[in-house]
Design an enzyme around this catalytic site. Structure first.
Site, short mmCIF file in Angstrom:
data_model
loop_
_atom_site.label_atom_id
_atom_site.label_comp_id
_atom_site.label_asym_id
_atom_site.label_seq_id
_atom_site.Cartn_x
_atom_site.Cartn_y
_atom_site.Cartn_z
N TYR A 1 -10.67 0.68 9.41
CA TYR A 1 -10.25 -0.90 9.64
C TYR A 1 -9.68 -0.98 11.09
CZ TYR A 1 -8.97 -5.69 8.71
OH TYR A 1 -8.62 -7.01 9.18
N CYS B 1 4.69 31.33 28.40
CA CYS B 1 4.80 29.83 28.54
C CYS B 1 4.34 29.60 29.90
CB CYS B 1 5.97 29.36 28.01
SG CYS B 1 6.25 27.49 28.42
N HIS C 1 6.85 23.61 25.22
CA HIS C 1 8.17 23.55 26.22
C HIS C 1 8.35 21.98 26.49
CE1 HIS C 1 10.53 25.39 29.45
NE2 HIS C 1 10.76 24.21 29.81
N ARG D 1 0.68 3.33 -3.11
CA ARG D 1 -0.63 4.10 -3.54
C ARG D 1 -0.20 5.76 -3.51
NH1 ARG D 1 -1.75 3.81 1.91
NH2 ARG D 1 -3.21 4.94 2.68
N ASN E 1 4.00 13.34 25.12
CA ASN E 1 3.11 13.40 24.02
C ASN E 1 3.98 14.86 23.21
OD1 ASN E 1 1.03 11.70 24.06
ND2 ASN E 1 0.09 13.19 25.30
N CYS F 1 8.07 27.76 31.43
CA CYS F 1 9.14 28.44 31.58
C CYS F 1 9.58 28.87 33.14
CB CYS F 1 9.26 29.38 30.64
SG CYS F 1 9.48 28.94 28.94
N GLN G 1 -3.48 -1.65 11.61
CA GLN G 1 -2.96 -2.13 10.11
C GLN G 1 -1.60 -0.98 9.99
OE1 GLN G 1 -3.30 -0.04 7.49
NE2 GLN G 1 -2.24 -1.26 6.01
N CYS H 1 -0.10 17.62 21.77
CA CYS H 1 0.78 18.36 22.71
C CYS H 1 0.28 19.74 22.82
CB CYS H 1 2.12 18.17 22.54
SG CYS H 1 3.19 19.12 23.83
N SER H 2 -0.13 20.26 23.92
CA SER H 2 -0.56 21.66 23.75
C SER H 2 0.26 22.73 24.27
CB SER H 2 -1.71 21.84 24.95
OG SER H 2 -1.20 21.44 26.14
N ARG I 1 0.91 -0.99 -0.12
CA ARG I 1 0.04 0.02 0.05
C ARG I 1 0.85 1.34 -0.02
NH1 ARG I 1 -5.29 0.68 1.87
NH2 ARG I 1 -4.56 2.33 3.27
N HIS J 1 13.01 26.67 26.63
CA HIS J 1 11.77 26.58 25.77
C HIS J 1 11.76 26.00 24.55
CE1 HIS J 1 7.30 27.53 25.14
NE2 HIS J 1 7.74 28.21 23.99
N VAL K 1 -7.80 4.72 11.85
CA VAL K 1 -9.03 5.17 11.53
C VAL K 1 -9.73 3.67 10.72
CG1 VAL K 1 -8.92 7.36 11.70
CG2 VAL K 1 -8.75 6.32 9.61
N LYS L 1 0.16 8.96 9.59
CA LYS L 1 -0.67 7.58 9.53
C LYS L 1 -1.95 7.66 10.60
CE LYS L 1 -1.81 3.04 9.62
NZ LYS L 1 -2.38 2.29 8.69
N GLN M 1 4.64 13.91 31.31
CA GLN M 1 3.59 13.68 32.35
C GLN M 1 3.71 12.41 33.10
OE1 GLN M 1 -0.60 15.04 31.66
NE2 GLN M 1 0.14 15.49 29.50
N HIS N 1 8.02 2.57 25.01
CA HIS N 1 7.52 2.31 23.67
C HIS N 1 7.59 3.89 23.12
CE1 HIS N 1 5.42 -1.37 24.10
NE2 HIS N 1 5.27 -1.07 25.46
N HIS O 1 8.68 18.68 27.83
CA HIS O 1 8.03 18.20 29.23
C HIS O 1 7.42 16.70 29.05
CE1 HIS O 1 4.15 19.91 27.42
NE2 HIS O 1 3.70 18.97 28.46
#
Length: 385
Positions: free
Chosen positions: A353, A52, A199, A31, A188, A55, A360, A195-196, A28, A121, A351, A348, A203, A335, A201
């Protein structure tokens, strides 16, 4: 090499860590793509951002001010997903009652921390030297040890380790009000992974229950150990080092591999080579080796598409409150789940399948490992300066 035919045919692969399967469709990748493309990540951030929340010296959303920290900084999340104190919930259950069978819920308490990697930052783990990442690992170790059950099989080891690493500032981490079951460290990175705040970091969520993913892994590792008398990830690391088909990088203490069962395009697993049950088992040398492994992964990610590579990462280790069997069954690993597939702009999507049937992937883990293996060397952004 693995069977060459697997590079060309659709097939399923088994994940022994979770007992699940995934579909691999390498053909695939040929494609054409006319779907959504992510904007390339460009680092135009300054070393300090007065707006921030993370900071040094700045005020956070709830009004508390950050100290003028020079290394890492830890605080209880101002918007925690779980809280230590909440209203009691003890639903009445009745035998053979349909509602009791199908409408189950259980209360979850805990404490959520935010931990900054650096006062700067505008950097990420990929920019940091391994020695600069070691204090992050030491802080993770402090949080883990401070939340460990007094009767935990690793309690004595925790006390010994804490005595050998620098202390963190008072007030950043306190003993929990009640014993918690599990600690999940995760990062994240990038807007593509939700990620919002840019900086650097991560969690740390500690909860009174054992979450689904580490719970499945612990059950699978226990089953493998019971049936074979050996550790699943010990056997897997040895197998990968022998085959050298999916190995990205390694040092004396850790193996970096694109696992056989990887779902995300450039998914990576960092595995301790010896039996490390949790952060508190790491020696000073191993903490540096683990930092080197994290730096190698994140730098190779950035070099792959010459962008600040988004990902979600997380550590799995022995629960905070567990039996001796659970502690001895645990095997320390980390991981990395990155979404980018073809370039810095094409990701990627899990969604369709993947949501309705099973995970997949397109490129094979072997192809991904080969590309990451060739992405070592200096961080691409430093060559642009």
């Amino acid at each position: 090499m693995p069977d060459q035919v697997l590079d060309d045919i659709s097939h399923r692969r088994y994940n022994p860590l979770t007992g699940s399967w995934l579909l691999v469709s390498p053909h695939r990748t040929k494609r054409p793509w006319q779907g959504q493309q992510e904007a390339p990540s460009k680092n135009v951030l300054s070393e300090y951002d007065p707006k921030c929340y993370l900071c040094p010296g700045n005020k956070r959303a709830q009004g508390d001010s950050n100290p003028q920290y020079s290394n890492t900084f830890t605080f209880v999340n101002d918007y925690s997903a779980v809280k230590e104190e909440q209203q009691e919930y003890n639903p009445e259950t009745k035998k053979d009652d349909v509602a009791s069978l199908l409408l189950q819920a259980q209360p979850v308490t805990g404490r959520c921390y935010v931990l900054t990697f650096s006062p700067k930052h505008n950097i990420t783990l990929a920019d940091m030297a391994a020695a600069e990442i070691v204090p992050v690992i030491q802080t993770w170790t402090h949080i883990y040890a401070s939340h460990l059950s007094p009767t935990h099989p690793l309690r004595a080891q925790a006390d010994k380790t804490l005595a050998s690493i620098p202390a963190i500032p008072d007030g950043e981490v306190d003993f929990p009000k009640a014993q918690l079951r599990y600690m999940q460290i995760f990062e994240n990175k990038g807007a593509a992974m939700g990620c919002s705040n840019p900086h650097p970091h991560c969690q740390v969520w500690t909860t009174s229950t054992l979450p689904e993913e580490p719970g499945k892994e612990l059950a699978q590792m226990a089953k493998y150990r019971s049936e074979h008398g050996r550790h699943l990830l010990a056997d897997y690391a040895k197998l990968e080092m022998e085959k050298q088909e999916r190995v990205v990088w390694q040092n004396e203490g850790f193996l970096v591999v694109c696992p056989w069962w990887a779902v995300w395009p450039f998914e990576v697993l960092i595995i301790a080579k010896r039996h490390v049950r949790a952060l508190i088992d790491l020696t000073d040398e191993e903490r540096l080796q683990f930092a080197e492994a994290m730096q190698e992964v994140t730098r190779r990610y950035d070099n792959l598409f010459e962008t600040s590579f988004p990902y979600s990462s997380g550590i799995h280790q022995a629960p905070l409150d567990c039996t001796k069997e659970e502690a001895e069954t645990s095997w320390f690993h980390m991981h990395f789940y990155p979404p980018l597939l073809r370039s810095a702009t094409v990701r990627k999507f899990l969604v369709g399948y993947e949501l309705m049937a099973e995970p997949q992937r397109d490129i094979t883990p072997e192809q991904a490992a080969a590309r990451l293996k060739n992405c070592g060397g200096e961080l691409y952004s430093k060559l642009l300066n």
